[in-house]
Motif scaffolding. Structure first.
Motif, PDB file in Angstrom:
ATOM      1  N   ASP A  30      -1.480  -3.650 -15.087  1.00  0.00           N
ATOM      2  CA  ASP A  30      -0.200  -4.356 -15.234  1.00  0.00           C
ATOM      3  C   ASP A  30       0.885  -3.702 -14.384  1.00  0.00           C
ATOM      4  O   ASP A  30       1.692  -4.399 -13.752  1.00  0.00           O
ATOM      5  CB  ASP A  30       0.244  -4.388 -16.698  1.00  0.00           C
ATOM      6  CG  ASP A  30      -0.615  -5.281 -17.568  1.00  0.00           C
ATOM      7  OD1 ASP A  30      -1.431  -6.051 -17.022  1.00  0.00           O
ATOM      8  OD2 ASP A  30      -0.472  -5.200 -18.813  1.00  0.00           O
ATOM      9  N   ALA A  31       0.904  -2.371 -14.351  1.00  0.00           N
ATOM     10  CA  ALA A  31       1.902  -1.656 -13.550  1.00  0.00           C
ATOM     11  C   ALA A  31       1.715  -1.979 -12.067  1.00  0.00           C
ATOM     12  O   ALA A  31       2.694  -2.226 -11.345  1.00  0.00           O
ATOM     13  CB  ALA A  31       1.797  -0.150 -13.783  1.00  0.00           C
ATOM     14  N   HIS A  37       4.539  -7.353  -7.297  1.00  0.00           N
ATOM     15  CA  HIS A  37       5.494  -8.458  -7.423  1.00  0.00           C
ATOM     16  C   HIS A  37       6.902  -8.006  -7.016  1.00  0.00           C
ATOM     17  O   HIS A  37       7.625  -8.743  -6.346  1.00  0.00           O
ATOM     18  CB  HIS A  37       5.490  -8.987  -8.858  1.00  0.00           C
ATOM     19  CG  HIS A  37       6.412 -10.134  -9.074  1.00  0.00           C
ATOM     20  ND1 HIS A  37       6.195 -11.380  -8.536  1.00  0.00           N
ATOM     21  CD2 HIS A  37       7.574 -10.226  -9.770  1.00  0.00           C
ATOM     22  CE1 HIS A  37       7.192 -12.188  -8.880  1.00  0.00           C
ATOM     23  NE2 HIS A  37       8.042 -11.518  -9.631  1.00  0.00           N
ATOM     24  N   ALA A  38       7.288  -6.795  -7.418  1.00  0.00           N
ATOM     25  CA  ALA A  38       8.624  -6.287  -7.092  1.00  0.00           C
ATOM     26  C   ALA A  38       8.780  -6.021  -5.605  1.00  0.00           C
ATOM     27  O   ALA A  38       9.861  -6.208  -5.041  1.00  0.00           O
ATOM     28  CB  ALA A  38       8.891  -5.010  -7.884  1.00  0.00           C
ATOM     29  N   LEU A  42      10.129  -7.599  -0.005  1.00  0.00           N
ATOM     30  CA  LEU A  42      10.476  -6.637   1.042  1.00  0.00           C
ATOM     31  C   LEU A  42       9.558  -6.842   2.257  1.00  0.00           C
ATOM     32  O   LEU A  42       8.735  -5.992   2.597  1.00  0.00           O
ATOM     33  CB  LEU A  42      10.378  -5.210   0.501  1.00  0.00           C
ATOM     34  CG  LEU A  42      11.148  -4.922  -0.798  1.00  0.00           C
ATOM     35  CD1 LEU A  42      10.904  -3.490  -1.261  1.00  0.00           C
ATOM     36  CD2 LEU A  42      12.624  -5.200  -0.625  1.00  0.00           C
ATOM     37  N   ASP A  43       9.727  -7.961   2.925  1.00  0.00           N
ATOM     38  CA  ASP A  43       8.805  -8.353   4.000  1.00  0.00           C
ATOM     39  C   ASP A  43       8.963  -7.535   5.275  1.00  0.00           C
ATOM     40  O   ASP A  43       8.157  -7.648   6.195  1.00  0.00           O
ATOM     41  CB  ASP A  43       8.929  -9.852   4.292  1.00  0.00           C
ATOM     42  CG  ASP A  43      10.336 -10.283   4.628  1.00  0.00           C
ATOM     43  OD1 ASP A  43      11.240  -9.427   4.654  1.00  0.00           O
ATOM     44  OD2 ASP A  43      10.526 -11.497   4.858  1.00  0.00           O
ATOM     45  N   TRP A  44       9.964  -6.688   5.385  1.00  0.00           N
ATOM     46  CA  TRP A  44      10.139  -5.861   6.568  1.00  0.00           C
ATOM     47  C   TRP A  44       9.293  -4.590   6.536  1.00  0.00           C
ATOM     48  O   TRP A  44       9.183  -3.881   7.528  1.00  0.00           O
ATOM     49  CB  TRP A  44      11.622  -5.491   6.761  1.00  0.00           C
ATOM     50  CG  TRP A  44      12.163  -4.655   5.645  1.00  0.00           C
ATOM     51  CD1 TRP A  44      12.109  -3.302   5.548  1.00  0.00           C
ATOM     52  CD2 TRP A  44      12.808  -5.110   4.470  1.00  0.00           C
ATOM     53  NE1 TRP A  44      12.686  -2.883   4.386  1.00  0.00           N
ATOM     54  CE2 TRP A  44      13.135  -3.975   3.693  1.00  0.00           C
ATOM     55  CE3 TRP A  44      13.161  -6.366   3.978  1.00  0.00           C
ATOM     56  CZ2 TRP A  44      13.785  -4.063   2.466  1.00  0.00           C
ATOM     57  CZ3 TRP A  44      13.819  -6.439   2.771  1.00  0.00           C
ATOM     58  CH2 TRP A  44      14.114  -5.299   2.025  1.00  0.00           C
ATOM     59  N   LEU A  45       8.698  -4.307   5.389  1.00  0.00           N
ATOM     60  CA  LEU A  45       7.855  -3.117   5.278  1.00  0.00           C
ATOM     61  C   LEU A  45       6.544  -3.321   6.027  1.00  0.00           C
ATOM     62  O   LEU A  45       5.962  -4.415   6.017  1.00  0.00           O
ATOM     63  CB  LEU A  45       7.545  -2.814   3.811  1.00  0.00           C
ATOM     64  CG  LEU A  45       8.702  -2.376   2.924  1.00  0.00           C
ATOM     65  CD1 LEU A  45       8.235  -2.286   1.478  1.00  0.00           C
ATOM     66  CD2 LEU A  45       9.286  -1.060   3.383  1.00  0.00           C
ATOM     67  N   VAL A  53       5.133   2.120  -1.268  1.00  0.00           N
ATOM     68  CA  VAL A  53       6.155   1.709  -2.225  1.00  0.00           C
ATOM     69  C   VAL A  53       5.502   1.141  -3.485  1.00  0.00           C
ATOM     70  O   VAL A  53       5.917   1.450  -4.605  1.00  0.00           O
ATOM     71  CB  VAL A  53       7.147   0.705  -1.587  1.00  0.00           C
ATOM     72  CG1 VAL A  53       8.096   0.144  -2.629  1.00  0.00           C
ATOM     73  CG2 VAL A  53       7.922   1.360  -0.455  1.00  0.00           C
ATOM     74  N   VAL A  54       4.474   0.326  -3.314  1.00  0.00           N
ATOM     75  CA  VAL A  54       3.769  -0.243  -4.467  1.00  0.00           C
ATOM     76  C   VAL A  54       3.193   0.880  -5.327  1.00  0.00           C
ATOM     77  O   VAL A  54       3.334   0.875  -6.552  1.00  0.00           O
ATOM     78  CB  VAL A  54       2.657  -1.225  -4.018  1.00  0.00           C
ATOM     79  CG1 VAL A  54       1.707  -1.545  -5.169  1.00  0.00           C
ATOM     80  CG2 VAL A  54       3.254  -2.500  -3.453  1.00  0.00           C
TER      81      VAL A  54
END
Length: 115
Positions: A30-31, A37-38, A42-45, A53-54
């Motif tokens: 779930d995490a 999802h969060a 951030l499509d520039w990554l 980041v995930v």
């Protein structure tokens, strides 16, 4: 012959450990899903940046979940002790009143037999 079946206590402990493991795996999953999802907007990554980041967000969510689960488990142990103590007191009271009731019945019965 040489194989012994585990006692119910051992089996119960094993089942609880398996349940705990499965629960924790669900929290980790779930995490990860929440982190993905969060990070999605951030499509520039770049790919590796996004994965980093995930992972960091998922780790933070897992830490929060771990702390909440520990607190819940500690509270459950505390509540169990409280309820066991209350049950013991209630049981002593009920047994005391039952003994008093039997004594009264025996006394009255004795008086009636003396007549």
């Amino acid at each position: 012959m040489g194989t012994e079946e585990p006692s119910e206590g051992e089996a119960g402990g094993g089942i609880r450990r398996i349940e705990g493991y499965l629960l924790w795996q669900r929290h980790l999953s779930d995490a990860r899903t929440q982190a993905e999802h969060a990070v999605a907007p951030l499509d520039w990554l770049t790919g590796p940046e996004r994965e980093d980041v995930v992972r960091r967000v998922a780790d933070a969510l897992a830490d929060t979940s771990r702390a909440a689960l520990r607190e819940t488990a500690q509270r459950a142990v505390s509540l169990r002790r409280e309820y066991e103590d209350r049950y013991a007191v209630l049981k002593r009271r009920v047994m005391g009143w039952a003994c008093c009731g039997l004594a009264v019945v025996s006394f009255v019965d004795g008086l009636l037999l003396m007549r």
